[in-house]
Design an enzyme around this catalytic site. Structure first.
Site, PDB file in Angstrom:
ATOM      1  N   GLY B  54       0.827  -1.199   0.000  1.00  0.00           N
ATOM      2  CA  GLY B  54       0.000   0.000   0.000  1.00  0.00           C
ATOM      3  C   GLY B  54       0.861   1.249   0.000  1.00  0.00           C
ATOM      4  O   GLY B  54       2.007   1.221   0.454  1.00  0.00           O
ATOM      5  N   SER B  55       0.328   2.346  -0.513  1.00  0.00           N
ATOM      6  CA  SER B  55       1.024   3.625  -0.393  1.00  0.00           C
ATOM      7  C   SER B  55       0.836   4.138   1.032  1.00  0.00           C
ATOM      8  O   SER B  55       0.044   3.598   1.798  1.00  0.00           O
ATOM      9  CB  SER B  55       0.462   4.622  -1.405  1.00  0.00           C
ATOM     10  OG  SER B  55       0.746   4.198  -2.706  1.00  0.00           O
ATOM     11  N   GLY B  56       1.562   5.200   1.363  1.00  0.00           N
ATOM     12  CA  GLY B  56       1.449   5.763   2.705  1.00  0.00           C
ATOM     13  C   GLY B  56       2.606   5.404   3.609  1.00  0.00           C
ATOM     14  O   GLY B  56       2.629   5.799   4.772  1.00  0.00           O
ATOM     15  N   HIS B  57       3.576   4.626   3.060  1.00  0.00           N
ATOM     16  CA  HIS B  57       4.749   4.220   3.858  1.00  0.00           C
ATOM     17  C   HIS B  57       6.023   4.885   3.353  1.00  0.00           C
ATOM     18  O   HIS B  57       7.119   4.433   3.658  1.00  0.00           O
ATOM     19  CB  HIS B  57       4.950   2.707   3.787  1.00  0.00           C
ATOM     20  CG  HIS B  57       3.747   1.917   4.124  1.00  0.00           C
ATOM     21  ND1 HIS B  57       3.097   2.050   5.313  1.00  0.00           N
ATOM     22  CD2 HIS B  57       3.055   0.987   3.418  1.00  0.00           C
ATOM     23  CE1 HIS B  57       2.044   1.223   5.336  1.00  0.00           C
ATOM     24  NE2 HIS B  57       1.998   0.579   4.199  1.00  0.00           N
ATOM     25  N   LYS B 105       5.650  -8.273   2.149  1.00  0.00           N
ATOM     26  CA  LYS B 105       5.375  -8.097   3.581  1.00  0.00           C
ATOM     27  C   LYS B 105       4.178  -8.973   3.950  1.00  0.00           C
ATOM     28  O   LYS B 105       3.200  -9.045   3.215  1.00  0.00           O
ATOM     29  CB  LYS B 105       5.061  -6.625   3.887  1.00  0.00           C
ATOM     30  CG  LYS B 105       6.218  -5.688   3.555  1.00  0.00           C
ATOM     31  CD  LYS B 105       5.999  -4.281   4.074  1.00  0.00           C
ATOM     32  CE  LYS B 105       4.798  -3.589   3.505  1.00  0.00           C
ATOM     33  NZ  LYS B 105       4.800  -3.473   2.041  1.00  0.00           N
ATOM     34  N   ASP B 110      -1.434  -8.248   0.756  1.00  0.00           N
ATOM     35  CA  ASP B 110      -0.195  -8.298  -0.030  1.00  0.00           C
ATOM     36  C   ASP B 110       0.108  -9.737  -0.446  1.00  0.00           C
ATOM     37  O   ASP B 110       0.472 -10.009  -1.589  1.00  0.00           O
ATOM     38  CB  ASP B 110       0.984  -7.755   0.794  1.00  0.00           C
ATOM     39  CG  ASP B 110       0.897  -6.243   0.999  1.00  0.00           C
ATOM     40  OD1 ASP B 110      -0.123  -5.660   0.608  1.00  0.00           O
ATOM     41  OD2 ASP B 110       1.835  -5.663   1.552  1.00  0.00           O
ATOM     42  N   HIS B 219      -0.143   0.052   9.111  1.00  0.00           N
ATOM     43  CA  HIS B 219      -1.282   0.477   8.305  1.00  0.00           C
ATOM     44  C   HIS B 219      -2.309   1.235   9.123  1.00  0.00           C
ATOM     45  O   HIS B 219      -3.497   1.197   8.838  1.00  0.00           O
ATOM     46  CB  HIS B 219      -1.940  -0.716   7.630  1.00  0.00           C
ATOM     47  CG  HIS B 219      -1.042  -1.385   6.650  1.00  0.00           C
ATOM     48  ND1 HIS B 219      -0.201  -2.402   7.007  1.00  0.00           N
ATOM     49  CD2 HIS B 219      -0.841  -1.156   5.340  1.00  0.00           C
ATOM     50  CE1 HIS B 219       0.479  -2.786   5.940  1.00  0.00           C
ATOM     51  NE2 HIS B 219       0.107  -2.052   4.923  1.00  0.00           N
TER      52      HIS B 219
END
Lengths: 209, 357
Positions: B54-57, B105, B110, B219
């Protein structure tokens, strides 16, 4: 008997129901997950709606397989591959059909749930979408053997799915992100079981129309 | 919600466009589907390393694309795993024929999406292997959960395996090294605040002023325990104990058999840290915690390691695997040996991590 037209309207109704319940599903998911289930399902079924006109002339199997491929490539999260596999497998199970008997409908759903089992490997009471599907299939099979009509068969299945969904509330999650909460996952309804119930209920409402 | 965004539906796309504009010499961005590859991909004769999530990391994973680390990264929507078409198309773009290693991960989404992608790549004749990163010591058992989440050790695995691929390791050797580094690594995270996913518009969980969340993932999901706020020394001591005193951890992972074209189960057990071990110590910000506070964490962590006879051979301190604007941090320790240290020290030239190049 279920026509191809009804299958298409089922998908359209599912898209509408998921859009209407986008915030509800996301709220359920933020309690025990990562707050994206409603958004992801809505995005996926919007894509399915874009694709549907291009496959409308195909048979039911093809329409469902296209739905599955579209969900796999647009939803993300765990629900993308799970619902994607559900529709791919259900489409393969009734390949080339233009209309479905009640038994075909059962075969379709059963194959879809088999796909969910293979991909996600859930057990009963893990607090997942399988907790809605398993009782629904069992109830549906029982109803079919008593010779009920399509609406009654689906009503029985939907009632069992709804009960299965509600039964996830006291469960401790053992799969997916909610499992990391341990006992804190208790007391919340599973978002995946909820979207599965909504999907099956949309089928019932389509057939009732 | 107050964020520097336009339309919530375009957040990931617009951020990727900015990244592409800023670094055309280093990366190429593909938009349909989304993936980021190094500008010189595919690198002839080299095993390609792909990760995603996911984006945001940020900077993970796109910021780790470049010489000595990743060949490709597949960003999903914010906190949502990418879809299999992304990994599959990315694999085609970076494969030189030497094969592709997926670093995944351990999050259900995922895992399921990468599994589907591995099957697609295999069907297309691409040699593929897939290794799970599952280092989060907050998760105690693997029987009643989806197993340990992949968190901080992901950065270390990507760096070390990226360097090994650069040095000419073949696909099987890269996979073995990735598995080893993961098994040598353990992490724990805490949150002082929640974070807001743009599409959700409100914080993922509520955390009072006087509380912190212990044992979080990355998350924005709540952790295992909510506790009254404590001093940095007290919190760091708890975190250090969770990692350093963690017992052996066993689980069954699913790996891809590229010869047979099937998944198989593999039993793995990590050994606990012990006196005399040498480690890479990674203190990471969840996004909202300043680097200065990370040094206060490192100060106490170093003392906790020393008290147990564990030697810090290398360190990494900063925001590398974040959860949007969340305040909080994570600690990752990875046991080292000569092979791991050699590849840790090897040159790396990415947007997020750069030395020796």
């Amino acid at each position: 008997m279920i026509t191809k037209d009804q299958i298409v309207r089922w998908l359209e109704k599912t898209a509408a129901v998921l859009q209407a319940n986008k915030t509800y599903l996301t709220d359920l998911d933020s309690a025990i997950g990562d707050a994206d289930h409603g958004t992801n399902m809505d995005r996926g079924f919007k894509k399915v709606m874009e694709k549907l006109p291009t496959v409308f002339d195909n048979d039911i199997g093809n329409i469902l397989k296209t739905t599955g491929m579209t969900l796999i490539s647009s939803v993300g999260g765990a629900s993308g591959p799970l619902y994607g596999t559900f529709f791919m497998r259900s489409g393969m199970a009734i390949a080339a059909k233009e209309e479905l008997s009640d038994e075909d409908l059962f075969t379709l759903l059963q194959a879809g749930v088999e796909g969910i089992l293979q991909r996600g490997r859930p057990n009963l009471e893990d607090k997942t979408m399988y907790d809605a599907w398993a009782p629904a299939l069992e109830a549906m099979q029982g109803a079919l053997s008593t010779g009920m009509g399509t609406v009654e068969v689906l009503e029985t299945a939907v009632a069992a799915a709804e009960q299965g969904m509600k039964n996830t509330i006291p469960l401790q999650a053992r799969k997916g992100r909610a499992s990391y909460l341990g006992e804190r996952s208790i007391g919340h309804q599973d978002p995946g079981a909820t979207s599965s119930y909504l999907m099956l209920n949309a089928l019932l409402e389509t057939v009732k129309e | 919600m107050k964020k520097l965004i336009n339309d919530v539906d375009n957040v990931v796309r617009e951020q990727l466009e900015g990244m592409a504009l800023a670094h055309p010499d280093a990366i190429k961005v593909n938009y349909d589907p989304y993936f980021v590859v190094r500008a010189d991909a595919p690198v002839e004769g080299k095993v390609a390393i792909i990760s995603g999530g996911g984006s945001g990391h940020e900077p993970m994973h796109g910021g780790f694309v470049g010489m000595g680390m990743l060949d490709g990264a597949c960003p999903g929507e914010v906190f949502t795993s990418p879809t299999p078409d992304q990994m599959y198309e990315c694999a085609k773009a970076v494969d030189s024929g030497a094969g592709v290693l997926f670093l995944v991960k351990n999050y259900t989404g995922d895992v399921l999406n990468f599994e589907t992608a591995a099957e697609l790549a295999y069907a297309d004749g691409i040699k593929v292997q897939s290794i799970l990163v599952d280092d989060d010591a907050a998760v105690k058992d693997s029987l009643y959960t989806a197993g340990r989440r992949g968190v901080g050790a992901t950065v270390i695995v990507e760096k070390i395996v990226g360097a090994a691929a650069e040095a000419g390791y073949n696909l099987g050797q890269c996979a073995d090294l990735a598995r080893k580094v993961n098994m040598y690594g353990r992490s724990i995270g805490i949150a002082l605040t929640s974070c807001t996913v743009p599409a959700a518009g409100k914080p993922t969980f509520d955390l009072g002023d006087g509380e912190f969340e212990f044992g979080i993932g990355i998350h924005g999901e709540p952790g295992r325990q909510r506790l009254p706020m404590k001093s940095v020394d007290e919190i760091t001591a708890m975190m250090a104990a969770a990692v350093l005193d963690d017992e052996a951890y066993s689980r069954t992972v699913r790996e891809w058999d590229n010869e047979e074209g099937t998944w198989f189960d593999k039993e793995l057990t990590d050994e606990p840290f012990k006196s005399g071990d040498s480690v890479i110590a990674f203190v990471n910000s969840m996004g909202g915690t300043p680097v200065s506070e990370l040094y206060a964490v490192y100060r106490k962590l170093a003392a906790e390691c020393e008290a147990r006879g564990v030697k810090i051979a290398r360190n990494l301190i900063g925001p590398y695997i974040t959860s949007l604007e969340m305040q909080g941090c994570s600690i990752t320790l990875v046991k080292t040996d000569d092979e791991i240290l050699k590849f840790w020290d090897a040159p790396v030239n990415t947007l997020g991590l750069r030395w020796g190049a």
